[in-house]
Enzyme design. Structure first.
Site, PDB file in Angstrom:
ATOM      1  N   LYS A  36      45.373  -5.373  29.497  1.00 53.54           N
ATOM      2  CA  LYS A  36      45.847  -6.469  28.636  1.00 53.54           C
ATOM      3  C   LYS A  36      44.722  -7.364  28.138  1.00 53.54           C
ATOM      4  O   LYS A  36      44.921  -8.184  27.252  1.00 53.54           O
ATOM      5  CB  LYS A  36      46.884  -7.310  29.374  1.00 53.54           C
ATOM      6  CG  LYS A  36      46.337  -8.077  30.549  1.00 53.54           C
ATOM      7  CD  LYS A  36      47.379  -9.017  31.117  1.00 53.54           C
ATOM      8  CE  LYS A  36      46.752  -9.772  32.278  1.00 53.54           C
ATOM      9  NZ  LYS A  36      47.596 -10.683  32.930  1.00 53.54           N
ATOM     10  N   GLY A  41      37.445  -4.833  33.202  1.00 56.47           N
ATOM     11  CA  GLY A  41      37.968  -5.809  34.162  1.00 56.47           C
ATOM     12  C   GLY A  41      36.990  -6.894  34.570  1.00 56.47           C
ATOM     13  O   GLY A  41      36.010  -7.182  33.868  1.00 56.47           O
ATOM     14  N   THR A  42      37.254  -7.474  35.724  1.00 58.26           N
ATOM     15  CA  THR A  42      36.434  -8.563  36.255  1.00 58.26           C
ATOM     16  C   THR A  42      34.985  -8.129  36.405  1.00 58.26           C
ATOM     17  O   THR A  42      34.056  -8.848  36.039  1.00 58.26           O
ATOM     18  CB  THR A  42      36.972  -8.980  37.644  1.00 58.26           C
ATOM     19  OG1 THR A  42      38.354  -9.304  37.526  1.00 58.26           O
ATOM     20  CG2 THR A  42      36.209 -10.158  38.212  1.00 58.26           C
ATOM     21  N   ILE A 184      29.581 -15.271  46.152  1.00 57.60           N
ATOM     22  CA  ILE A 184      29.494 -15.687  44.747  1.00 57.60           C
ATOM     23  C   ILE A 184      28.704 -16.986  44.637  1.00 57.60           C
ATOM     24  O   ILE A 184      27.845 -17.136  43.759  1.00 57.60           O
ATOM     25  CB  ILE A 184      30.907 -15.789  44.127  1.00 57.60           C
ATOM     26  CG1 ILE A 184      31.559 -14.391  44.103  1.00 57.60           C
ATOM     27  CG2 ILE A 184      30.860 -16.382  42.718  1.00 57.60           C
ATOM     28  CD1 ILE A 184      32.972 -14.339  43.573  1.00 57.60           C
ATOM     29  N   GLU A 203      29.310 -26.408  51.778  1.00 54.31           N
ATOM     30  CA  GLU A 203      30.017 -25.325  52.486  1.00 54.31           C
ATOM     31  C   GLU A 203      30.774 -25.903  53.688  1.00 54.31           C
ATOM     32  O   GLU A 203      30.218 -26.637  54.488  1.00 54.31           O
ATOM     33  CB  GLU A 203      29.007 -24.248  52.930  1.00 54.31           C
ATOM     34  CG  GLU A 203      29.511 -23.260  53.961  1.00 54.31           C
ATOM     35  CD  GLU A 203      30.743 -22.467  53.534  1.00 54.31           C
ATOM     36  OE1 GLU A 203      30.744 -21.890  52.439  1.00 54.31           O
ATOM     37  OE2 GLU A 203      31.729 -22.452  54.317  1.00 54.31           O
ATOM     38  N   GLY A 270      36.649 -18.706  46.689  1.00 57.82           N
ATOM     39  CA  GLY A 270      37.407 -17.491  46.985  1.00 57.82           C
ATOM     40  C   GLY A 270      38.174 -16.972  45.781  1.00 57.82           C
ATOM     41  O   GLY A 270      38.126 -17.552  44.684  1.00 57.82           O
ATOM     42  N   ARG A 271      38.848 -15.849  45.995  1.00 58.95           N
ATOM     43  CA  ARG A 271      39.633 -15.227  44.924  1.00 58.95           C
ATOM     44  C   ARG A 271      40.991 -14.832  45.474  1.00 58.95           C
ATOM     45  O   ARG A 271      41.146 -14.632  46.677  1.00 58.95           O
ATOM     46  CB  ARG A 271      38.889 -13.995  44.379  1.00 58.95           C
ATOM     47  CG  ARG A 271      37.582 -14.381  43.687  1.00 58.95           C
ATOM     48  CD  ARG A 271      36.879 -13.195  43.090  1.00 58.95           C
ATOM     49  NE  ARG A 271      37.600 -12.538  42.031  1.00 58.95           N
ATOM     50  CZ  ARG A 271      37.651 -12.955  40.764  1.00 58.95           C
ATOM     51  NH1 ARG A 271      37.013 -14.043  40.401  1.00 58.95           N
ATOM     52  NH2 ARG A 271      38.325 -12.279  39.842  1.00 58.95           N
ATOM     53  N   ALA A 318      33.699  -4.082  43.896  1.00 54.66           N
ATOM     54  CA  ALA A 318      33.966  -3.078  42.879  1.00 54.66           C
ATOM     55  C   ALA A 318      33.947  -1.653  43.449  1.00 54.66           C
ATOM     56  O   ALA A 318      34.828  -0.846  43.153  1.00 54.66           O
ATOM     57  CB  ALA A 318      32.945  -3.208  41.762  1.00 54.66           C
ATOM     58  N   HIS A 441       6.280   8.870  52.044  1.00 57.80           N
ATOM     59  CA  HIS A 441       5.303   7.819  52.345  1.00 57.80           C
ATOM     60  C   HIS A 441       4.340   7.674  51.174  1.00 57.80           C
ATOM     61  O   HIS A 441       3.903   8.681  50.622  1.00 57.80           O
ATOM     62  CB  HIS A 441       4.517   8.187  53.600  1.00 57.80           C
ATOM     63  CG  HIS A 441       3.396   7.239  53.884  1.00 57.80           C
ATOM     64  ND1 HIS A 441       3.626   6.007  54.467  1.00 57.80           N
ATOM     65  CD2 HIS A 441       2.072   7.304  53.629  1.00 57.80           C
ATOM     66  CE1 HIS A 441       2.465   5.365  54.577  1.00 57.80           C
ATOM     67  NE2 HIS A 441       1.508   6.132  54.076  1.00 57.80           N
TER      68      HIS A 441
HETATM   69  C1  LIG Z   1      31.141 -13.680  39.925  1.00 58.84           C
HETATM   70  C2  LIG Z   1      31.507 -12.349  40.555  1.00 58.84           C
HETATM   71  C3  LIG Z   1      30.493 -11.476  40.907  1.00 58.84           C
HETATM   72  C4  LIG Z   1      30.799 -10.246  41.482  1.00 58.84           C
HETATM   73  N1  LIG Z   1      29.785  -9.392  41.818  1.00 58.84           N
HETATM   74  C5  LIG Z   1      30.080  -8.208  42.405  1.00 58.84           C
HETATM   75  C6  LIG Z   1      29.035  -7.295  42.742  1.00 58.84           C
HETATM   76  O1  LIG Z   1      27.856  -7.553  42.495  1.00 58.84           O
HETATM   77  N2  LIG Z   1      29.379  -6.129  43.338  1.00 58.84           N
HETATM   78  C7  LIG Z   1      30.687  -5.812  43.614  1.00 58.84           C
HETATM   79  O2  LIG Z   1      30.942  -4.743  44.172  1.00 58.84           O
HETATM   80  N3  LIG Z   1      31.700  -6.648  43.290  1.00 58.84           N
HETATM   81  C8  LIG Z   1      31.423  -7.835  42.694  1.00 58.84           C
HETATM   82  N4  LIG Z   1      32.443  -8.670  42.329  1.00 58.84           N
HETATM   83  C9  LIG Z   1      33.832  -8.262  42.634  1.00 58.84           C
HETATM   84  C10 LIG Z   1      34.350  -7.224  41.622  1.00 58.84           C
HETATM   85  O3  LIG Z   1      34.226  -7.743  40.324  1.00 58.84           O
HETATM   86  C11 LIG Z   1      35.804  -6.898  41.931  1.00 58.84           C
HETATM   87  O4  LIG Z   1      35.926  -6.524  43.288  1.00 58.84           O
HETATM   88  C12 LIG Z   1      36.294  -5.749  41.075  1.00 58.84           C
HETATM   89  O5  LIG Z   1      36.217  -6.054  39.701  1.00 58.84           O
HETATM   90  C13 LIG Z   1      37.746  -5.397  41.429  1.00 58.84           C
HETATM   91  O6  LIG Z   1      38.147  -4.329  40.648  1.00 58.84           O
HETATM   92  P1  LIG Z   1      39.705  -4.063  40.359  1.00 58.84           P
HETATM   93  O7  LIG Z   1      39.750  -2.773  39.609  1.00 58.84           O
HETATM   94  O8  LIG Z   1      40.480  -4.182  41.602  1.00 58.84           O
HETATM   95  O9  LIG Z   1      40.199  -5.284  39.427  1.00 58.84           O
HETATM   96  P2  LIG Z   1      39.577  -6.079  38.215  1.00 58.84           P
HETATM   97  O10 LIG Z   1      38.188  -5.737  37.941  1.00 58.84           O
HETATM   98  O11 LIG Z   1      39.924  -7.501  38.444  1.00 58.84           O
HETATM   99  O12 LIG Z   1      40.423  -5.534  36.969  1.00 58.84           O
HETATM  100  C14 LIG Z   1      41.801  -5.730  36.859  1.00 58.84           C
HETATM  101  C15 LIG Z   1      42.204  -5.548  35.407  1.00 58.84           C
HETATM  102  O13 LIG Z   1      43.618  -5.499  35.323  1.00 58.84           O
HETATM  103  C16 LIG Z   1      44.027  -6.144  34.123  1.00 58.84           C
HETATM  104  N5  LIG Z   1      45.448  -6.509  34.263  1.00 58.84           N
HETATM  105  C17 LIG Z   1      45.992  -7.360  35.172  1.00 58.84           C
HETATM  106  N6  LIG Z   1      47.328  -7.396  35.027  1.00 58.84           N
HETATM  107  C18 LIG Z   1      47.634  -6.568  34.014  1.00 58.84           C
HETATM  108  C19 LIG Z   1      48.863  -6.174  33.379  1.00 58.84           C
HETATM  109  N7  LIG Z   1      50.044  -6.641  33.778  1.00 58.84           N
HETATM  110  N8  LIG Z   1      48.810  -5.303  32.356  1.00 58.84           N
HETATM  111  C20 LIG Z   1      47.613  -4.801  31.927  1.00 58.84           C
HETATM  112  N9  LIG Z   1      46.425  -5.126  32.489  1.00 58.84           N
HETATM  113  C21 LIG Z   1      46.447  -5.991  33.519  1.00 58.84           C
HETATM  114  C22 LIG Z   1      43.083  -7.328  34.030  1.00 58.84           C
HETATM  115  O14 LIG Z   1      43.019  -7.806  32.702  1.00 58.84           O
HETATM  116  C23 LIG Z   1      41.762  -6.698  34.507  1.00 58.84           C
HETATM  117  O15 LIG Z   1      41.020  -6.198  33.411  1.00 58.84           O
HETATM  118  C24 LIG Z   1      32.170  -9.892  41.720  1.00 58.84           C
HETATM  119  C25 LIG Z   1      33.186 -10.765  41.345  1.00 58.84           C
HETATM  120  C26 LIG Z   1      32.863 -11.983  40.760  1.00 58.84           C
HETATM  121  C27 LIG Z   1      33.971 -12.894  40.349  1.00 58.84           C
END
Ligand SMILES: Cc1cc2nc3c(=O)[nH]c(=O)nc-3n(C[C@H](O)[C@H](O)[C@H](O)COP(=O)(O)OP(=O)(O)OC[C@H]3O[C@@H](n4cnc5c(N)ncnc54)[C@H](O)[C@@H]3O)c2cc1C
Length: 451
Positions: A36, A41-42, A184, A203, A270-271, A318, A441
């Site tokens: 959407k 994603g994130t 983060i 903290e 947190g998230r 991720a 090495h």
């Molecule tokens: C600042 C920050 C830094 C980070 N750095 C790292 C890192 O260095 N290494 C690491 O491993 N992780 C990192 N992360 C965490 C990582 O981004 C997440 O763990 C990862 O993106 C989760 O993946 P996901 O597929 O579960 O969901 P997401 O990446 O959150 O994707 C979910 C998707 O679902 C979509 N969606 C939601 N509901 C609907 C719906 N009803 N219909 C259609 N689409 C929908 C959203 O729009 C989104 O695009 C970081 C996070 C943040 C916030």
């Protein structure tokens, strides 16, 4: 209403949804993925990619200071934050286009809009224009991800930011208070301080990065302090007020009141999983405060509906979402060969130096009643670390009954070094297997010569 039929429909195109879709399609399934907001994603848009792009800029800036020691002179060095933001945007675009290309190449159908589960095996797609279509699927994967979690009394605003809104800022502030000293928070603190911003971390707990090895956390605290970051631990934010050009914060540290002022407050507290409660209730899908509840196959309590990644709570990373996505796809459409084990998920904190871990820390292992043997190696004893002025750091490897059960690395490039240790921990390797390992090495990897 017209309906389309698929083997698998995935809601959410973050790393978890992307990995599951691609894997299932390559196994021959008819797969659609609904997104959407933005492809990737994130991770691509508000997480891994933009933060690491900015950390790469600040790291290079810091590295310039080492050049003199290598016999290289530079002219006057200056910072161009606009160019750094351009680098951030370019990396995000590259990553997002890469996600779309690999999905299309695998034969996945990309559907833009919102996905809603109507019933098991039935979804409604709502287009950005508000049109709807019924979609039918044998299986559904929920991969809706997570969003920033703020303390109950705090509302985001112009000057009270989350990681999402901070990454959208185009100018570098002069000062920032970061609330939360976990992954983060310390990553943002690093690149901001390296670029000259006055950073204060507040903290609640008695140390930063509380899930990591205590000594590594202490070491990182020293390094961040050396960068000029002020760190207040055991400090509880009491009030946060926005005034025209700044934020004012009152925090209590033991019995002392801290009065802080900065351009912005950045909430790294947190998230939380993205849970659409009505939808979950309507379909009878079980969830708790931490996220959607799944069994060992990532399946919810409703047959044919799975959940992966951040939406299931736990360690929000991720590569964990990716592995869970591939695991489910391989279980339903493949040869069941992909394995997922929560214990083998590595984590990396991209501060400078990095902190990386896989498996248990010494303390966690002892608390589980395991008989623990710890080996420790120093960066200072590695000639490549010395030659390249990588600085200090150490590796702590935890063995139990001769089996490697955890490794913590703090130091330059720990993010890369941890990969081989993840392989060892994931495969339950012991001293016997590690003794066969020949490391080239001279390399930094020789730090991992555990035996
Ligand atoms: C600042 C920050 C830094 C980070 N750095 C790292 C890192 O260095 N290494 C690491 O491993 N992780 C990192 N992360 C965490 C990582 O981004 C997440 O763990 C990862 O993106 C989760 O993946 P996901 O597929 O579960 O969901 P997401 O990446 O959150 O994707 C979910 C998707 O679902 C979509 N969606 C939601 N509901 C609907 C719906 N009803 N219909 C259609 N689409 C929908 C959203 O729009 C989104 O695009 C970081 C996070 C943040 C916030």
């Amino acid at each position: 209403m017209m309906s389309e039929t698929y083997n698998l429909i995935i809601i959410g195109a973050g790393p978890g949804g992307h990995a599951a879709a691609e894997y299932a399609a390559r196994c021959g399934a008819r797969v659609a993925i609904i997104e959407k907001d933005q492809w990737g994603g994130t991770c691509t848009h508000r997480g891994c990619v933009p933060t690491k792009a900015l950390l790469a800029c600040s790291k290079q800036y810091m590295n310039i200071k080492k050049l003199k020691r290598f016999g290289i002179s530079t002219g006057e060095v200056s910072l161009d934050y606009t160019a750094m933001k351009r680098h951030q945007r370019q990396m995000v675009t590259t990553s997002s286009l890469g996600v779309q290309k690999s999905l299309k190449d695998a034969g996945v159908e990309l559907i833009y809009g919102e996905g809603k589960i109507a019933n098991p095996g039935e979804l409604i797609w709502i287009s950005p224009q508000g049109d709807t279509q019924r979609l039918i699927a044998d299986n559904i994967i929920i991969a809706c991800g997570s969003e920033p979690l703020l303390p109950p009394h705090i509302k985001p605003s112009q000057r009270v930011l989350t990681s999402d809104s901070f990454l959208a800022l185009e100018t570098l502030p002069e000062s920032v208070i970061i609330v939360g000293g976990s992954i983060i928070g310390v990553e943002f603190a690093t690149f901001l301080a390296e670029l000259g911003v006055k950073v204060t971390i507040v903290e609640l707990l008695d140390r930063i990065i509380p899930n990591e090895d205590e000594e590594a956390a202490g070491f990182l605290r020293q390094e961040l302090t050396r960068l000029g970051i002020t760190i207040h631990t055991s400090a509880r934010m009491e009030t946060l007020q926005e005034i025209p050009d700044a934020v004012l914060m009152k925090a209590i540290q033991n019995t002392q009141v801290l009065e802080l002022k900065a351009d912005y407050a950045l909430m790294c507290t947190g998230r939380k999983p993205v849970l659409i409660i009505d939808e979950l209730n309507q379909c009878g899908i079980g969830y708790g405060q931490k996220g959607i509840i799944v069994n060992e196959n990532q399946m919810t309590n409703v047959e044919g509906i799975y959940a992966i990644g951040d939406v299931t709570g736990g360690v929000m990373l991720a590569h964990r979402a990716i592995q869970q996505g591939k695991y489910v796809a391989s279980k339903i459409y493949g040869d069941h060969s992909i394995k997922y084990s929560e214990e083998a998920v590595p984590s990396v904190i991209y501060t400078h130096p990095n902190v990386a871990r896989v498996g248990l820390t010494e303390k966690q292992a002892s608390e589980q009643g395991l008989k623990v043997e710890t080996r420790r190696m120093e960066y200072a004893a590695n000639i490549m670390a010395r030659t390249e002025l990588k600085g200090n750091g150490f590796v702590k490897a935890v063995f139990s009954e001769d089996r490697l059960i955890g490794v913590t690395i703090i130091g330059d490039d720990a993010s890369e070094l941890i990969a081989s240790m993840s392989l060892a921990v994931a495969n339950g390797m012991g001293k016997k297997e590690l003794k066969k390992w020949i490391i080239p090495h001279p390399t930094l990897s020789e730090i991992l010569q555990l035996l």
